[in-house]
Enzyme design. Structure first.
Site, PDB file in Angstrom:
ATOM      1  N   CYS A   1       0.842  -1.202   0.000  1.00 25.60           N
ATOM      2  CA  CYS A   1       0.000   0.000   0.000  1.00 25.60           C
ATOM      3  C   CYS A   1       0.880   1.256   0.000  1.00 25.60           C
ATOM      4  O   CYS A   1       1.560   1.511  -0.975  1.00 25.60           O
ATOM      5  CB  CYS A   1      -0.965  -0.047   1.175  1.00 25.60           C
ATOM      6  SG  CYS A   1      -2.368   1.054   0.949  1.00 25.60           S
TER       7      CYS A   1
ATOM      8  N   HIS B   1      -3.620  -5.737   0.799  1.00 28.37           N
ATOM      9  CA  HIS B   1      -3.059  -6.013   2.128  1.00 28.37           C
ATOM     10  C   HIS B   1      -3.122  -7.501   2.465  1.00 28.37           C
ATOM     11  O   HIS B   1      -4.052  -7.938   3.153  1.00 28.37           O
ATOM     12  CB  HIS B   1      -3.844  -5.235   3.189  1.00 28.37           C
ATOM     13  CG  HIS B   1      -3.598  -3.764   3.158  1.00 28.37           C
ATOM     14  ND1 HIS B   1      -2.540  -3.173   3.796  1.00 28.37           N
ATOM     15  CD2 HIS B   1      -4.277  -2.765   2.556  1.00 28.37           C
ATOM     16  CE1 HIS B   1      -2.578  -1.862   3.596  1.00 28.37           C
ATOM     17  NE2 HIS B   1      -3.615  -1.593   2.841  1.00 28.37           N
TER      18      HIS B   1
ATOM     19  N   GLU C   1      -1.481  -8.995   4.658  1.00 29.40           N
ATOM     20  CA  GLU C   1      -1.343  -9.165   6.116  1.00 29.40           C
ATOM     21  C   GLU C   1      -2.691  -9.113   6.824  1.00 29.40           C
ATOM     22  O   GLU C   1      -2.775  -9.455   7.999  1.00 29.40           O
ATOM     23  CB  GLU C   1      -0.388  -8.098   6.684  1.00 29.40           C
ATOM     24  CG  GLU C   1      -0.948  -6.675   6.821  1.00 29.40           C
ATOM     25  CD  GLU C   1      -0.921  -5.866   5.538  1.00 29.40           C
ATOM     26  OE1 GLU C   1      -0.747  -6.461   4.457  1.00 29.40           O
ATOM     27  OE2 GLU C   1      -1.086  -4.627   5.613  1.00 29.40           O
TER      28      GLU C   1
END
Lengths: 219, 80
Positions: free
Chosen positions: A86, A196, A198
């Site tokens: 990002c 993302h 994660e």
């Protein structure tokens, strides 16, 4: 494998990234503040998401010119893996570690939702646990994710297999050229991606599709 | 030495903000506006009194930070 998460003022996804690296890699990453003059000797450097310097001037522009980025550039040249997610991706393009630029979303809207991602190249240090053409789920949350590169640059990253993630058909949230969601440098040791991974690593997140990226890197 | 730096998007680079402004102008009744491109202006004061070196310095500033030359052009104007 040892990892470090680099934090610039205004980032806000560092905790999620630290959690993912620790849960999947087994050891907590070093957390390095941008003013630190040294970066531990690690195998993986991660720049997480957020809004470094409030996105002033252009997203990632100020962080990209910091002394810490000179250290990261030096490590990347030595072959250390670098992952930017990002704002981390925006910083890597602004710093010239990755080609192209991330412009304001074509819709002008901040987009926060789940998208489908297609693995465009599974033969990288980052995507080895996925397979070519596999479609995974992944959250996105950004205002400036509209990937743009000049025609020659675009052709060269396409021809070299540097496009690693694409938004699957009908899933492009920002107007990115060629549905590009993530690219590597020519050497393949630096990856930038807008989504993302994660944030999709355990059942409590609603899925684990992002886990394989970290598992492949860390184990 | 005062200078003004103008950073504009290169031709052909999509400018969704400019498009949104065009749409707003049309809805305000400005029927004669064919196109709007949004850019940035920086007013910079330099300690040097030499216009030639000021211009050189500003070009370097633009290349290194103020403009992303993948998508943007810049122009430097010495005001005095």
């Amino acid at each position: 494998m040892k990892s470090a998460v680099v934090v610039f003022p205004g980032l806000n996804r560092e905790r999620d990234m630290v959690t993912a690296l620790e849960k999947i890699g087994g050891t907590p990453p070093a957390v390095v503040w941008h003013k630190d003059t040294d970066l531990p000797d690690v195998d993986l450097i991660v720049i997480p998401g957020g809004f470094s310097y409030g996105d002033y001037l252009r997203a990632g522009a100020i962080a990209a010119r910091s002394p810490m980025m000179d250290i990261i550039r030096d490590r990347a040249e030595k072959g250390v893996k670098v992952l930017g997610v990002c704002n981390g991706f925006q910083i890597l393009t602004e710093a010239g570690l990755l080609p192209g630029v991330l412009m304001r979303n074509a819709s002008l809207k901040f987009v926060c939702r789940e998208v489908k991602l297609k693995i465009a190249n599974a033969d990288t240090a980052f995507t080895g646990r996925y397979s070519d053409g596999q479609v995974i789920r992944c959250p996105v949350a950004h205002h400036d994710g509209n990937y743009f590169a000049e025609t020659d640059t675009l052709k060269s990253i396409e021809d070299n297999g540097q496009v690693v993630f694409r938004y699957a058909e009908g899933s492009n949230p920002n107007g990115s050229l060629n549905d590009i969601a993530g690219i590597t440098n020519a050497k393949g040791n630096v990856l930038g991606m807008m989504p993302h991974p994660e944030n999709l690593i355990e059942p409590e997140h609603g899925g684990e599709d992002g886990r394989a990226l970290f598992a492949g890197l860390l184990n | 030495m005062k200078a003004r730096v103008i950073v504009t998007l290169k031709n052909g680079v999509l400018d969704p903000q400019g498009k949104a402004i065009e749409g707003s102008l049309a809805s305000l009744g400005f029927a004669g506006v064919d196109s709007v491109r949004q850019g940035k202006v920086f007013d910079v004061e330099l300690s040097t009194a030499d216009a030639v070196s000021a211009k050189k310095e500003l070009e370097s500033i633009c290349e290194k930070l103020l403009a992303n030359t993948v998508i943007e052009n810049y122009a430097v104007e010495i005001i005095g």
